[in-house]
Design a protein around this motif. Sequence first.
Motif, PDB file in Angstrom:
ATOM      1  N   ALA A   5     -13.971  29.806 -44.583  1.00 24.22           N
ATOM      2  CA  ALA A   5     -14.563  31.145 -44.582  1.00 24.22           C
ATOM      3  C   ALA A   5     -13.607  32.169 -43.989  1.00 24.22           C
ATOM      4  O   ALA A   5     -13.452  33.273 -44.524  1.00 24.22           O
ATOM      5  CB  ALA A   5     -15.876  31.132 -43.802  1.00 24.22           C
ATOM      6  N   GLN A   6     -12.935  31.806 -42.896  1.00 22.21           N
ATOM      7  CA  GLN A   6     -11.985  32.731 -42.276  1.00 22.21           C
ATOM      8  C   GLN A   6     -10.817  33.023 -43.213  1.00 22.21           C
ATOM      9  O   GLN A   6     -10.402  34.185 -43.368  1.00 22.21           O
ATOM     10  CB  GLN A   6     -11.448  32.139 -40.967  1.00 22.21           C
ATOM     11  N   LYS A   7     -10.293  31.977 -43.820  1.00 27.88           N
ATOM     12  CA  LYS A   7      -9.157  32.167 -44.727  1.00 27.88           C
ATOM     13  C   LYS A   7      -9.544  33.044 -45.915  1.00 27.88           C
ATOM     14  O   LYS A   7      -8.792  33.947 -46.318  1.00 27.88           O
ATOM     15  CB  LYS A   7      -8.630  30.804 -45.203  1.00 27.88           C
ATOM     16  N   ASP A   8     -10.691  32.788 -46.476  1.00 27.91           N
ATOM     17  CA  ASP A   8     -11.134  33.566 -47.635  1.00 27.91           C
ATOM     18  C   ASP A   8     -11.407  35.017 -47.267  1.00 27.91           C
ATOM     19  O   ASP A   8     -11.130  35.938 -48.046  1.00 27.91           O
ATOM     20  CB  ASP A   8     -12.379  32.921 -48.252  1.00 27.91           C
ATOM     21  N   GLN A   9     -11.942  35.250 -46.076  1.00 26.40           N
ATOM     22  CA  GLN A   9     -12.181  36.618 -45.631  1.00 26.40           C
ATOM     23  C   GLN A   9     -10.879  37.387 -45.491  1.00 26.40           C
ATOM     24  O   GLN A   9     -10.788  38.568 -45.851  1.00 26.40           O
ATOM     25  CB  GLN A   9     -12.942  36.603 -44.300  1.00 26.40           C
ATOM     26  N   VAL A  10      -9.851  36.724 -44.977  1.00 26.88           N
ATOM     27  CA  VAL A  10      -8.536  37.370 -44.847  1.00 26.88           C
ATOM     28  C   VAL A  10      -7.990  37.742 -46.225  1.00 26.88           C
ATOM     29  O   VAL A  10      -7.498  38.859 -46.442  1.00 26.88           O
ATOM     30  CB  VAL A  10      -7.539  36.449 -44.114  1.00 26.88           C
ATOM     31  N   ALA A  58      -3.430  41.922 -55.892  1.00 24.42           N
ATOM     32  CA  ALA A  58      -4.790  41.878 -55.354  1.00 24.42           C
ATOM     33  C   ALA A  58      -5.610  40.794 -56.038  1.00 24.42           C
ATOM     34  O   ALA A  58      -6.344  40.043 -55.377  1.00 24.42           O
ATOM     35  CB  ALA A  58      -5.457  43.238 -55.523  1.00 24.42           C
ATOM     36  N   ASP A  59      -5.469  40.695 -57.348  1.00 21.42           N
ATOM     37  CA  ASP A  59      -6.193  39.661 -58.092  1.00 21.42           C
ATOM     38  C   ASP A  59      -5.790  38.265 -57.634  1.00 21.42           C
ATOM     39  O   ASP A  59      -6.634  37.355 -57.547  1.00 21.42           O
ATOM     40  CB  ASP A  59      -5.932  39.812 -59.592  1.00 21.42           C
ATOM     41  N   ALA A  60      -4.499  38.080 -57.346  1.00 27.59           N
ATOM     42  CA  ALA A  60      -4.016  36.771 -56.893  1.00 27.59           C
ATOM     43  C   ALA A  60      -4.688  36.379 -55.581  1.00 27.59           C
ATOM     44  O   ALA A  60      -5.033  35.212 -55.362  1.00 27.59           O
ATOM     45  CB  ALA A  60      -2.500  36.789 -56.730  1.00 27.59           C
ATOM     46  N   CYS A  61      -4.893  37.355 -54.698  1.00 28.30           N
ATOM     47  CA  CYS A  61      -5.577  37.079 -53.424  1.00 28.30           C
ATOM     48  C   CYS A  61      -7.018  36.638 -53.660  1.00 28.30           C
ATOM     49  O   CYS A  61      -7.500  35.676 -53.047  1.00 28.30           O
ATOM     50  CB  CYS A  61      -5.550  38.319 -52.537  1.00 28.30           C
ATOM     51  N   LEU A  62      -7.699  37.339 -54.556  1.00 28.72           N
ATOM     52  CA  LEU A  62      -9.100  37.011 -54.832  1.00 28.72           C
ATOM     53  C   LEU A  62      -9.212  35.652 -55.529  1.00 28.72           C
ATOM     54  O   LEU A  62     -10.129  34.870 -55.236  1.00 28.72           O
ATOM     55  CB  LEU A  62      -9.726  38.105 -55.697  1.00 28.72           C
ATOM     56  N   GLU A  63      -8.290  35.370 -56.449  1.00 29.36           N
ATOM     57  CA  GLU A  63      -8.301  34.074 -57.145  1.00 29.36           C
ATOM     58  C   GLU A  63      -8.054  32.934 -56.157  1.00 29.36           C
ATOM     59  O   GLU A  63      -8.689  31.876 -56.237  1.00 29.36           O
ATOM     60  CB  GLU A  63      -7.242  34.066 -58.236  1.00 29.36           C
ATOM     61  N   THR A  64      -7.147  33.169 -55.228  1.00 28.36           N
ATOM     62  CA  THR A  64      -6.848  32.138 -54.227  1.00 28.36           C
ATOM     63  C   THR A  64      -8.041  31.926 -53.305  1.00 28.36           C
ATOM     64  O   THR A  64      -8.371  30.791 -52.926  1.00 28.36           O
ATOM     65  CB  THR A  64      -5.603  32.530 -53.419  1.00 28.36           C
ATOM     66  N   ALA A  65      -8.705  33.011 -52.937  1.00 28.56           N
ATOM     67  CA  ALA A  65      -9.897  32.896 -52.085  1.00 28.56           C
ATOM     68  C   ALA A  65     -10.991  32.084 -52.775  1.00 28.56           C
ATOM     69  O   ALA A  65     -11.738  31.349 -52.116  1.00 28.56           O
ATOM     70  CB  ALA A  65     -10.416  34.286 -51.725  1.00 28.56           C
ATOM     71  N   PHE A 115      -1.125  30.199 -46.916  1.00 34.04           N
ATOM     72  CA  PHE A 115      -2.193  30.459 -45.942  1.00 34.04           C
ATOM     73  C   PHE A 115      -3.477  29.730 -46.311  1.00 34.04           C
ATOM     74  O   PHE A 115      -4.129  29.122 -45.463  1.00 34.04           O
ATOM     75  CB  PHE A 115      -2.431  31.968 -45.851  1.00 34.04           C
ATOM     76  N   LYS A 116      -3.839  29.753 -47.573  1.00 33.64           N
ATOM     77  CA  LYS A 116      -5.067  29.074 -48.004  1.00 33.64           C
ATOM     78  C   LYS A 116      -4.992  27.572 -47.711  1.00 33.64           C
ATOM     79  O   LYS A 116      -6.001  26.928 -47.402  1.00 33.64           O
ATOM     80  CB  LYS A 116      -5.293  29.309 -49.494  1.00 33.64           C
ATOM     81  N   ALA A 143      -4.663  42.576 -42.444  1.00 32.71           N
ATOM     82  CA  ALA A 143      -5.756  41.719 -42.921  1.00 32.71           C
ATOM     83  C   ALA A 143      -6.023  40.579 -41.942  1.00 32.71           C
ATOM     84  O   ALA A 143      -7.183  40.254 -41.639  1.00 32.71           O
ATOM     85  CB  ALA A 143      -5.419  41.166 -44.298  1.00 32.71           C
ATOM     86  N   LEU A 144      -4.970  39.949 -41.432  1.00 27.08           N
ATOM     87  CA  LEU A 144      -5.137  38.853 -40.475  1.00 27.08           C
ATOM     88  C   LEU A 144      -5.778  39.343 -39.182  1.00 27.08           C
ATOM     89  O   LEU A 144      -6.747  38.763 -38.685  1.00 27.08           O
ATOM     90  CB  LEU A 144      -3.771  38.212 -40.186  1.00 27.08           C
ATOM     91  N   LYS A 145      -5.229  40.428 -38.645  1.00 31.49           N
ATOM     92  CA  LYS A 145      -5.742  40.970 -37.383  1.00 31.49           C
ATOM     93  C   LYS A 145      -7.186  41.428 -37.529  1.00 31.49           C
ATOM     94  O   LYS A 145      -8.013  41.233 -36.633  1.00 31.49           O
ATOM     95  CB  LYS A 145      -4.855  42.124 -36.929  1.00 31.49           C
ATOM     96  N   GLY A 146      -7.491  42.035 -38.679  1.00 31.65           N
ATOM     97  CA  GLY A 146      -8.850  42.540 -38.902  1.00 31.65           C
ATOM     98  C   GLY A 146      -9.896  41.450 -38.927  1.00 31.65           C
ATOM     99  O   GLY A 146     -11.081  41.704 -38.662  1.00 31.65           O
ATOM    100  N   GLN A 147      -9.482  40.234 -39.234  1.00 24.18           N
ATOM    101  CA  GLN A 147     -10.421  39.110 -39.267  1.00 24.18           C
ATOM    102  C   GLN A 147     -10.278  38.207 -38.046  1.00 24.18           C
ATOM    103  O   GLN A 147     -10.835  37.108 -38.012  1.00 24.18           O
ATOM    104  CB  GLN A 147     -10.204  38.296 -40.554  1.00 24.18           C
ATOM    105  N   GLY A 148      -9.502  38.667 -37.070  1.00 24.80           N
ATOM    106  CA  GLY A 148      -9.348  37.896 -35.835  1.00 24.80           C
ATOM    107  C   GLY A 148      -8.525  36.638 -35.999  1.00 24.80           C
ATOM    108  O   GLY A 148      -8.699  35.679 -35.240  1.00 24.80           O
TER     109      GLY A 148
END
Length: 395
Positions: A5-10, A58-65, A115-116, A143-148
């Motif tokens: 969940a944390q990884k996907d949120q990032v 951006a799409d690559a990030c969403l696909e990876t999530a 990261f995933k 993105a990393l900092k924003g999700q702790g």
Amino acid sequence: METRAQKDQVLKALATLILEQEAAIISANEQDLKAYDGADESMYDRLKASPVKVKAMADACLETAAMEDPVGKSLYEFSHPNGMQVVNQTVPFGKILIIYESRPDVTIEAAATAFKAGNKIWLKGGKEALHTNTILAELWHQALKGQGVDTGFVNYLKLDRAATQKLIKDNPYRFDLIIPRGGERLIAFVREHSNIPVIVSGRGNNFLYVGASADYDMALSIIKNGKSRISVCNALDKVLIDRGWPELEDKLQHLSSALSEAGLEVIADQDGWAGRHDALQPVPESVWYEEFLSHRIVLKVVDSMEQGITLTNQYSGGHSATIVTEDQEQARVFMEEVDCAAVYHNASTRFTDGGQLGMGAEIAISTQKLHARGPISVGQLVSNKWMVYGKGQIR
């Protein structure tokens, strides 16, 4: 270790930031493009971050999530007679260094896959993309900092060649894996100076064989598509044509003309070519080894599929190869005997891409056989570990 969940949120947060900062990314990229002399068309194409490419990041990030978490999967389980429970499961590699040239989208896609899979990654991009890579690395940290999450999961290195050589020789970060993603000189540089395990994302120089039963229109379409982008490693460079293709001479002339009209420089190996063609005669061996990354393409008539397989295995980069034929048995033999990471029947080599093969973003396309082969995505950026649970058992 971060949860799925944390990884996907990032990754989702990063996708949002990329889209929000599109103008800033393109502005930074324009600085890089302006500084580049533009002499190499393929380099310029890889360097340019258009709105389409920004959206693709951006799409690559969403696909990876959206992909399954590859960490913690059980590969093997065994109940020992003495009562121990034995489990072999997937774990992150650990620390990965990637050295790459010109392509700023690698800063997003490579880090997203690493990261995933639970890895920390160090990115060493080329100086020609410095401004673009810098802003993309900043977005990663936001993105990393924003999700702790620890910003140390993604690290961007601004090093010259001498400092890079010292880094890979001394290995102060204790990297578990290094991926040189670029030309043969970069790969040779890494192999020469580093003892870190290497995944080679090697050259393309991809081959296509036209069988005697091939449909002309299909063959032409697949060949032209193979050159639809010249700057990518899945582009087509060499076309081998069976001497038994009916009406061979007419088809050769039509094919040569059609490719020339499409803006390609056709180099015809005159060995076995009955008609006239203003081209090299014969094609030098150095050209057979060359990955063009340009509008050039070679046509050669061969006596058999066996000769086509031999030439492909001798000269190609082991990346991709395709056969165009209506003969299913011939296709089976070709695909089994050609020593490439991806082989195709009646389809373009341009599909050798993590996203196109259903794997999402990729960190590289491996042309070696250890640890993985072909597109390397989330599922390949893991190792494995034996977890043995006992109650005091001794041997």
